[in-house]
Design a protein around this motif. Sequence first.
Motif, PDB file in Angstrom:
ATOM      1  N   PHE A 187      31.936  38.638  35.657  1.00  0.00           N
ATOM      2  CA  PHE A 187      32.727  38.042  36.741  1.00  0.00           C
ATOM      3  C   PHE A 187      31.788  37.481  37.808  1.00  0.00           C
ATOM      4  O   PHE A 187      31.164  38.219  38.571  1.00  0.00           O
ATOM      5  CB  PHE A 187      33.676  39.074  37.341  1.00  0.00           C
ATOM      6  CG  PHE A 187      34.793  38.462  38.139  1.00  0.00           C
ATOM      7  CD1 PHE A 187      35.766  37.701  37.527  1.00  0.00           C
ATOM      8  CD2 PHE A 187      34.860  38.639  39.510  1.00  0.00           C
ATOM      9  CE1 PHE A 187      36.796  37.131  38.256  1.00  0.00           C
ATOM     10  CE2 PHE A 187      35.874  38.076  40.252  1.00  0.00           C
ATOM     11  CZ  PHE A 187      36.856  37.320  39.622  1.00  0.00           C
ATOM     12  N   ASN A 208      42.234  33.657  35.710  1.00  0.00           N
ATOM     13  CA  ASN A 208      41.669  34.896  36.238  1.00  0.00           C
ATOM     14  C   ASN A 208      40.159  34.992  36.059  1.00  0.00           C
ATOM     15  O   ASN A 208      39.506  35.786  36.736  1.00  0.00           O
ATOM     16  CB  ASN A 208      42.348  36.103  35.582  1.00  0.00           C
ATOM     17  CG  ASN A 208      43.633  36.488  36.288  1.00  0.00           C
ATOM     18  OD1 ASN A 208      43.629  36.873  37.451  1.00  0.00           O
ATOM     19  ND2 ASN A 208      44.748  36.364  35.593  1.00  0.00           N
ATOM     20  N   LYS A 209      39.578  34.197  35.162  1.00  0.00           N
ATOM     21  CA  LYS A 209      38.125  34.198  34.984  1.00  0.00           C
ATOM     22  C   LYS A 209      37.417  33.606  36.200  1.00  0.00           C
ATOM     23  O   LYS A 209      36.256  33.914  36.480  1.00  0.00           O
ATOM     24  CB  LYS A 209      37.744  33.410  33.721  1.00  0.00           C
ATOM     25  CG  LYS A 209      38.194  34.051  32.423  1.00  0.00           C
ATOM     26  CD  LYS A 209      37.393  35.297  32.117  1.00  0.00           C
ATOM     27  CE  LYS A 209      37.734  35.885  30.786  1.00  0.00           C
ATOM     28  NZ  LYS A 209      36.976  37.129  30.496  1.00  0.00           N
ATOM     29  N   ASN A 210      38.083  32.675  36.886  1.00  0.00           N
ATOM     30  CA  ASN A 210      37.607  32.168  38.181  1.00  0.00           C
ATOM     31  C   ASN A 210      36.231  31.509  38.119  1.00  0.00           C
ATOM     32  O   ASN A 210      35.346  31.775  38.921  1.00  0.00           O
ATOM     33  CB  ASN A 210      37.593  33.297  39.222  1.00  0.00           C
ATOM     34  CG  ASN A 210      37.506  32.769  40.649  1.00  0.00           C
ATOM     35  OD1 ASN A 210      38.155  31.793  40.987  1.00  0.00           O
ATOM     36  ND2 ASN A 210      36.702  33.414  41.473  1.00  0.00           N
ATOM     37  N   THR A 211      36.037  30.625  37.118  1.00  0.00           N
ATOM     38  CA  THR A 211      34.861  29.756  37.080  1.00  0.00           C
ATOM     39  C   THR A 211      35.350  28.317  36.948  1.00  0.00           C
ATOM     40  O   THR A 211      36.521  28.067  36.631  1.00  0.00           O
ATOM     41  CB  THR A 211      33.943  30.084  35.889  1.00  0.00           C
ATOM     42  OG1 THR A 211      34.607  29.737  34.670  1.00  0.00           O
ATOM     43  CG2 THR A 211      33.568  31.553  35.870  1.00  0.00           C
ATOM     44  N   PRO A 267      39.644  41.982  38.672  1.00  0.00           N
ATOM     45  CA  PRO A 267      38.391  41.794  39.434  1.00  0.00           C
ATOM     46  C   PRO A 267      38.571  40.836  40.603  1.00  0.00           C
ATOM     47  O   PRO A 267      37.921  40.998  41.644  1.00  0.00           O
ATOM     48  CB  PRO A 267      37.426  41.224  38.383  1.00  0.00           C
ATOM     49  CG  PRO A 267      37.982  41.643  37.070  1.00  0.00           C
ATOM     50  CD  PRO A 267      39.478  41.654  37.247  1.00  0.00           C
ATOM     51  N   TYR A 268      39.442  39.851  40.441  1.00  0.00           N
ATOM     52  CA  TYR A 268      39.674  38.861  41.497  1.00  0.00           C
ATOM     53  C   TYR A 268      40.187  39.543  42.770  1.00  0.00           C
ATOM     54  O   TYR A 268      39.741  39.220  43.883  1.00  0.00           O
ATOM     55  CB  TYR A 268      40.672  37.824  40.992  1.00  0.00           C
ATOM     56  CG  TYR A 268      40.956  36.694  41.953  1.00  0.00           C
ATOM     57  CD1 TYR A 268      40.064  35.636  42.088  1.00  0.00           C
ATOM     58  CD2 TYR A 268      42.123  36.671  42.707  1.00  0.00           C
ATOM     59  CE1 TYR A 268      40.329  34.588  42.964  1.00  0.00           C
ATOM     60  CE2 TYR A 268      42.399  35.629  43.574  1.00  0.00           C
ATOM     61  CZ  TYR A 268      41.498  34.589  43.703  1.00  0.00           C
ATOM     62  OH  TYR A 268      41.763  33.567  44.568  1.00  0.00           O
ATOM     63  N   ASP A 282      34.837  43.579  34.477  1.00  0.00           N
ATOM     64  CA  ASP A 282      34.422  42.321  33.836  1.00  0.00           C
ATOM     65  C   ASP A 282      32.957  42.070  34.195  1.00  0.00           C
ATOM     66  O   ASP A 282      32.662  41.513  35.255  1.00  0.00           O
ATOM     67  CB  ASP A 282      35.305  41.165  34.304  1.00  0.00           C
ATOM     68  CG  ASP A 282      34.953  39.841  33.625  1.00  0.00           C
ATOM     69  OD1 ASP A 282      33.954  39.798  32.871  1.00  0.00           O
ATOM     70  OD2 ASP A 282      35.674  38.844  33.840  1.00  0.00           O
TER      71      ASP A 282
END
Length: 305
Positions: free
Chosen positions: A202, A33-36, A169-170, A199
């Motif tokens: 994000f 979910n952090k998406n990095t 947030p995604y 976040d």
Amino acid sequence: IPAPTAVTQALDKAKSVNPEAYRDYLRGVYFWNKNTGASLQTSIGYFQKAVLEDPGYARAWAGLARCYVGLPSFSALSSVEAAAKIREGAQKSLALDGVQGESHIYLGYAAMLIHDWSTAAKEFSIGLEREPGNAVGHRWFANYLLLVGQPEKALLEDRLAEDLDPVSPYMIVGTARTLRILDRDDEAIALFRKALILDPGFVAAHQGLADVHLHQKKYPEAISELKVAQQDGGNNPRQIGSLACAYAMSGRTEEARRILNSLLATAPGNVFPAKAVAQVYIGLGERDRAFDFLRKAVDAENTSL
């Protein structure tokens, strides 16, 4: 004795999962979910641990498939290579639990990555019919609808994903991006900022705000957001290219060319940040050079969203 219901069967399955595998699965979901780029690699590590601890854990195999969806945007992995990895995890998951819809959703995304639109539509349909409450599935089906030229329908899917997971947030960023495509910039900005309240680090929300500011020719604001995105995103080529593009569009061409030369000099072997370089050339107004590097991206099968 009455036959077990679907609910009790699901509970029996949940109870049979190795507890440590389940904990690692949850850790994998958290970092996904952090998406990095860095968080996806961490997520892969946890999902791999989960399947080692419990090889029969279907959701952990599906989690691995999910991670490879985003990697072409953060690494040298090509879309074709990613699609193969996604299929591998999703098919293993389906072999263990053939009724769950999550893996069909991932198979739909794999097909989308290689532009097999009919297969993508079919797999998304199966997946969402079986798991209508899957927020990620609706988010990715929205991506499909955008690519086939149906942005209004995409927005409906984005809204549904956001309703299903309102603190993600995604999901919020997905809706904001579609609003930006529909030229509804003020609404998009409000949602990008909402994601950052949830976040503050994000990266996709900072990138999204920068994209809107660039569209509005608010270059200082765009540059400010991109500097944060570059720092928090681990110097991903996308953020670097966007920052150089913003510099170029604001008249700071010397800084843009310095970043461009750095991108050109540090490309390892035949793995090239071609889309990032193309973006810089777009900012500099050198369209022919931009098209040259977009073709390189296509040739390298680096055509992810």
